[in-house]
Structure formats: C-alpha cells, structure tokens
Motif scaffolding. Structure first.
Motif, PDB file in Angstrom:
ATOM      1  N   ASP A 120       0.828  -1.209   0.000  1.00 50.58           N
ATOM      2  CA  ASP A 120       0.000   0.000   0.000  1.00 50.58           C
ATOM      3  C   ASP A 120       0.864   1.261   0.000  1.00 50.58           C
ATOM      4  O   ASP A 120       0.539   2.247  -0.679  1.00 50.58           O
ATOM      5  CB  ASP A 120      -0.934  -0.001   1.214  1.00 50.58           C
ATOM      6  CG  ASP A 120      -2.026  -1.059   1.104  1.00 50.58           C
ATOM      7  OD1 ASP A 120      -2.318  -1.476  -0.024  1.00 50.58           O
ATOM      8  OD2 ASP A 120      -2.564  -1.474   2.137  1.00 50.58           O
ATOM      9  N   GLU A 138      -3.746 -11.082  -5.553  1.00 47.09           N
ATOM     10  CA  GLU A 138      -4.577  -9.875  -5.691  1.00 47.09           C
ATOM     11  C   GLU A 138      -3.741  -8.616  -5.539  1.00 47.09           C
ATOM     12  O   GLU A 138      -3.942  -7.622  -6.259  1.00 47.09           O
ATOM     13  CB  GLU A 138      -5.707  -9.904  -4.660  1.00 47.09           C
ATOM     14  CG  GLU A 138      -6.749 -10.979  -4.880  1.00 47.09           C
ATOM     15  CD  GLU A 138      -6.277 -12.380  -4.503  1.00 47.09           C
ATOM     16  OE1 GLU A 138      -6.916 -13.372  -4.938  1.00 47.09           O
ATOM     17  OE2 GLU A 138      -5.260 -12.498  -3.767  1.00 47.09           O
ATOM     18  N   GLN A 139      -2.792  -8.628  -4.610  1.00 52.23           N
ATOM     19  CA  GLN A 139      -1.911  -7.472  -4.429  1.00 52.23           C
ATOM     20  C   GLN A 139      -0.995  -7.280  -5.639  1.00 52.23           C
ATOM     21  O   GLN A 139      -0.736  -6.154  -6.058  1.00 52.23           O
ATOM     22  CB  GLN A 139      -1.071  -7.653  -3.159  1.00 52.23           C
ATOM     23  CG  GLN A 139      -1.847  -7.497  -1.868  1.00 52.23           C
ATOM     24  CD  GLN A 139      -0.972  -7.771  -0.652  1.00 52.23           C
ATOM     25  OE1 GLN A 139      -0.162  -8.706  -0.656  1.00 52.23           O
ATOM     26  NE2 GLN A 139      -1.131  -6.965   0.384  1.00 52.23           N
ATOM     27  N   ALA A 147      -2.936  -5.628  -8.244  1.00 46.09           N
ATOM     28  CA  ALA A 147      -3.287  -4.256  -7.866  1.00 46.09           C
ATOM     29  C   ALA A 147      -2.108  -3.301  -8.037  1.00 46.09           C
ATOM     30  O   ALA A 147      -2.285  -2.158  -8.473  1.00 46.09           O
ATOM     31  CB  ALA A 147      -3.793  -4.221  -6.424  1.00 46.09           C
ATOM     32  N   ASP A 184      -1.734  -2.206 -11.583  1.00 53.53           N
ATOM     33  CA  ASP A 184      -2.746  -1.197 -11.928  1.00 53.53           C
ATOM     34  C   ASP A 184      -2.317   0.183 -11.438  1.00 53.53           C
ATOM     35  O   ASP A 184      -2.503   1.189 -12.130  1.00 53.53           O
ATOM     36  CB  ASP A 184      -4.102  -1.573 -11.335  1.00 53.53           C
ATOM     37  CG  ASP A 184      -4.733  -2.767 -12.021  1.00 53.53           C
ATOM     38  OD1 ASP A 184      -4.332  -3.082 -13.152  1.00 53.53           O
ATOM     39  OD2 ASP A 184      -5.634  -3.394 -11.410  1.00 53.53           O
ATOM     40  N   ARG A 185      -1.753   0.224 -10.223  1.00 53.77           N
ATOM     41  CA  ARG A 185      -1.290   1.500  -9.689  1.00 53.77           C
ATOM     42  C   ARG A 185      -0.137   2.063 -10.518  1.00 53.77           C
ATOM     43  O   ARG A 185      -0.087   3.261 -10.812  1.00 53.77           O
ATOM     44  CB  ARG A 185      -0.831   1.332  -8.230  1.00 53.77           C
ATOM     45  CG  ARG A 185      -1.953   1.002  -7.272  1.00 53.77           C
ATOM     46  CD  ARG A 185      -2.972   2.123  -7.220  1.00 53.77           C
ATOM     47  NE  ARG A 185      -2.418   3.336  -6.616  1.00 53.77           N
ATOM     48  CZ  ARG A 185      -2.962   4.539  -6.736  1.00 53.77           C
ATOM     49  NH1 ARG A 185      -4.057   4.705  -7.467  1.00 53.77           N
ATOM     50  NH2 ARG A 185      -2.427   5.591  -6.140  1.00 53.77           N
TER      51      ARG A 185
END
Length: 459
Positions: free
Chosen positions: A259, A299-300, A303, A306-307
């Motif tokens: 994150d 999933e991370q 993600a 995508d970021r």
C-alpha cells in the motif's frame, strides 16, 4: 564506416541535437523526435520513437514534464554522456550488432549484463535475494574490465552492478566506468555509502546512474534495512539531485508494504527528491530468512501493476515492474535473452533470482558463456506462457524451472548443505503459481476481450 567512426558521428550529431533542444526546450523536443524517427533502422526502435512522439505531443502531459525535467535539471556532461551511451550506443548501434552476433553464435546476445562486484554488504536485510551467498567472493577489476570489453564488442553497452553492496568496491567501479566511457553503468545500492566525493566522480565521468533501495517510508524501510537507513537514503538523494545526476530507486513490494509503495504520497516523494525512474520488484522467497508470507498475494500483485499504470499516465517518473511488465518485454528476459547475471564468484546465472549455473566466466569468454546449456534451455522455451502476465519460471512456472535445471545439469550456486533442491522449491511454489495463474488468466482474457471489442468498433 567502422564501429568507432559510426559512434563518433552519432555522438556529435546527438550532442548538437541536445544543444539545439536546450535553446528552446518546449519548441525543439518534438523536432529532435522527428529526426530520430528518420534515423532509426530497427523495427522495435521505430515503434519506440512513435510512442515517444505520441506521448510528447501533449505538452500538459506527465511525459512532457518528465522530458523537460531531464533536459533542464541534469548536469550538462551527464546529460550528453547518458544520452549518447543509452540512446546511441546501447540502442541505435548496439541492438543491430547484438542481433548480428546472435545469428553468428546461435544464441541470444542480451541488451544488459548484471554483475556482482562483491557479496559483502554493510547491511543485513531480511529476505535479501543474495543472503545465502558466502559473503567472501569478489570479482576482480580485471575480470569486470574484460567482461565489459567483450560486451562492447557484442553491442552490449548497459552494465548493471549489484551485490552485496557494490559501493564497497567504489574505487574499482569508478575505474571501470572510466575505462569504458561509452557504456552506461547502472548501480543498485542501499544508498548508505553515497557521499559528496562519489557524487562528484559521477558528474566527472557522466556514465553512472544509481538506483537506491527503499521499502516505503521511514518506518517500513528501517524495519527491513536497519535503523536510520531511510534518512541516509534521503540524504543521498539530496546530494544526487543537487549535483544534477540521473538516479532512481529500487523497491521490493511484499504483503506488508504494497500500500505504501503504491501510494500517491510515495511517488510524489520520489519526484520531489529528484528520482527519474523506479524499479518495482516483487518479493521472491529465496536467500536470507525466506518466508512465503512476505510475498504479495496474487490480488496485491495485480493491484500494484494497476497503480503503476496509473502513475505512468499521471506522474513525471519512469516506472518499471520487473514481473508484471511481461507484456512489454514479451515474457521473461532472463537466461541471456535480454539479460543475465554473473555473481561475485563468477558463476553465470540466468537471473539474479535463479541461483543455478553450468559455467563460470573466469574460465571462458563471454561468447562461450552465452552458449551455455542452461541459457539454451531458457531460450527454447521463452516465453514460458502465452499469457504474458505469467512470465516468470521462478514464481509463475516453477515446474519449468525444475525441468530446465535438470535438463541442463545446472548446479546450485548458493552454499550450505541444508539448501533446498530445485524440486523442493518447485513444490513449495506450486500453490502460489496456481493461484496467480488463475487470476492472471482471468485478467488476460478480459484484456483480450476488450481489445477485440475495440477492434470491432474501429472496423
């Protein structure tokens, strides 16, 4: 026209082009791209120039701002030297020569070589990919010099240096860069040994770029790398920015820091500090104190890509996702296809994360090393999957890694009687590879459907 004459005229032409741009950057960037469009000879280069032309046409866009930053912030000597070495030598001159040599020797000639000057390090980071090496081996300056010279003959002008901590050998690395002024030397470093003297040498030589390692913000970085490391890296960035060098970062995303690394705040910090690029690596469970729970979940992993794609559209910084960018690189680039690794013992490995080899560079020429059976096993299988979101034989297809090691007779390069075998590693990675494969295939099918829909609308 021989190679050195060709390089000389190309360098002088580019030097004049850069001076032309700097007189009126906003007006003349597009003009130089138009010239490049007429000069390129390789089809891939034509596509690259076309893409550059497209993104630079938007003067309000992030890539136009990125180009302006490089042209106006970077020290003039570094700007000229890097432009010549990267765009002229490594690409314009180097790639056609690589292809010609590949035809002659019957094996791929890569675009880059990664070498480890030393296994030693002044830090002890949890989960380091090099953590199980012996910490006593080093490559001599003479050997690195020989590899760089042979690489140049093959058209390879991009030398990456890692470790261990390569700046423990800083004097030898500076000497290497001085002996090979036509090459780019890209050093992955923890950043704690960067000082004013090193930065001054980087400016003088003009052909060195540093990628400094971070795990996120201060608490996260220091938790893995040691107390006070984050602030040392921030200080190093300040020195590098103020001197006008080209530098970037290297980050490893895992389950607990993804994150932070995917946040606007982190990217904005890098831009503020003057970083031009960022390498994103996923945590690979090899090396020191490995733990599968440190890996990003499937999933991370999806993600974060995508970021990164979002930041590519919005931020003036060049980001590469070493695993998820398989579509751009047409799968795995290791095994000599576009890069390979020479560890500090001289062992020739397909990748920094694949600790197996069949030969040692101390005992043979670079051409002979490129023809080794493990590399051939890689190249006859690449890409490892038609879904280019599953490029890696380590974490995406461990059964193929096992197959290649056995087929080539490769032996492990990590030391210690307790190290797991390739069969044990493949078995340990089976569940992750299956789970990522299921998600990656769904992503791939959706993308293919969207492409077909766009094609249908355009038709």
């Amino acid at each position: 026209m021989n190679r050195r004459t060709e390089a000389y005229f190309a360098e002088k032409a580019l030097e004049q082009g850069i001076k032309f741009i700097l007189r009126q950057p906003e007006k003349n960037i597009a003009a130089l791209v138009n010239v490049a469009e007429k000069l390129v000879r390789d089809d891939n280069h034509r596509k690259m120039v076309a893409n550059v032309k497209k993104v630079l046409s938007d003067r309000e866009g992030n890539w136009y701002r990125f180009a302006q930053n490089l042209l106006t912030r970077v020290h003039p000597h570094i700007r000229r030297r890097m432009a010549v070495n990267f765009f002229v030598n490594a690409s314009f001159i180097g790639v056609p020569r690589q292809k010609e040599w590949a035809r002659r020797i019957g094996a791929a000639v890569p675009w880059a070589i990664l070498m480890d000057p030393t296994e030693k390090c002044n830090l002890h980071c949890l989960g380091c990919w090099a953590g199980n090496y012996q910490h006593s081996h080093e490559l001599s300056l003479e050997l690195m010099d020989r590899v760089a010279a042979e690489a140049e003959e093959l058209g390879i002008y991009f030398i990456v240096l890692s470790g261990g901590e390569p700046l423990l050998r800083r004097q030898d690395l500076l000497a290497l860069a001085e002996r090979h002024p036509e090459q780019v030397f890209h050093i992955f470093t923890n950043g704690t040994l960067v000082d004013e003297k090193l930065v001054a040498e980087m400016v003088r030589l003009g052909n060195i770029t540093l990628a400094l390692s971070l795990e996120g913000f201060e608490q996260t970085t220091d938790a893995r790398r040691g107390r006070g490391v984050f602030q040392k890296v921030m200080h190093a960035m300040d020195l590098l920015r103020e001197a006008g060098t080209v530098f970037g970062v290297s980050v490893t995303y895992g389950r607990n820091n993804i994150d932070e690394l995917g946040s606007e705040e982190f990217i904005d910090l890098l831009i503020e500090k003057g970083a031009s690029y960022g390498w994103y690596f996923t945590y690979i469970p090899i090396g020191k104190d490995v733990d599968l729970q440190m890996m990003a979940t499937p999933e991370q992993r999806a993600a974060i890509f995508d970021r990164i794609q979002h930041f590519r559209r919005t931020k003036p910084i060049f980001l590469v996702d070493f695993w998820n960018d398989g579509e751009a690189s047409y799968g795995c680039i290791a095994g000599g296809r576009r890069y390979f690794h020479i560890n500090a013992a001289g062992e020739v490995e397909p990748c920094a994360f694949v600790h197996y080899c069949t030969c040692n560079i101390k005992e043979m020429s670079l051409i002979e090393a490129l023809q080794n059976p493990l590399f051939r096993a890689y190249q006859k299988r690449q890409p490892f999957d038609s879904n280019l979101r599953r490029p890696c034989p380590i974490i995406d297809h461990p059964e193929i890694l096992r197959e290649m090691v056995h087929e080539s007779g490769a032996h492990p390069t990590e030391l210690g009687s307790g190290e797991e075998t390739v069969d044990e590693f493949a078995s340990r990675m089976k569940t992750y590879a299956f789970e990522w494969g299921r998600l990656a295939d769904a992503i791939w099918r959706q993308k293919q459907a969207e492409c077909l829909e766009k094609t249908g609308r355009a038709g």
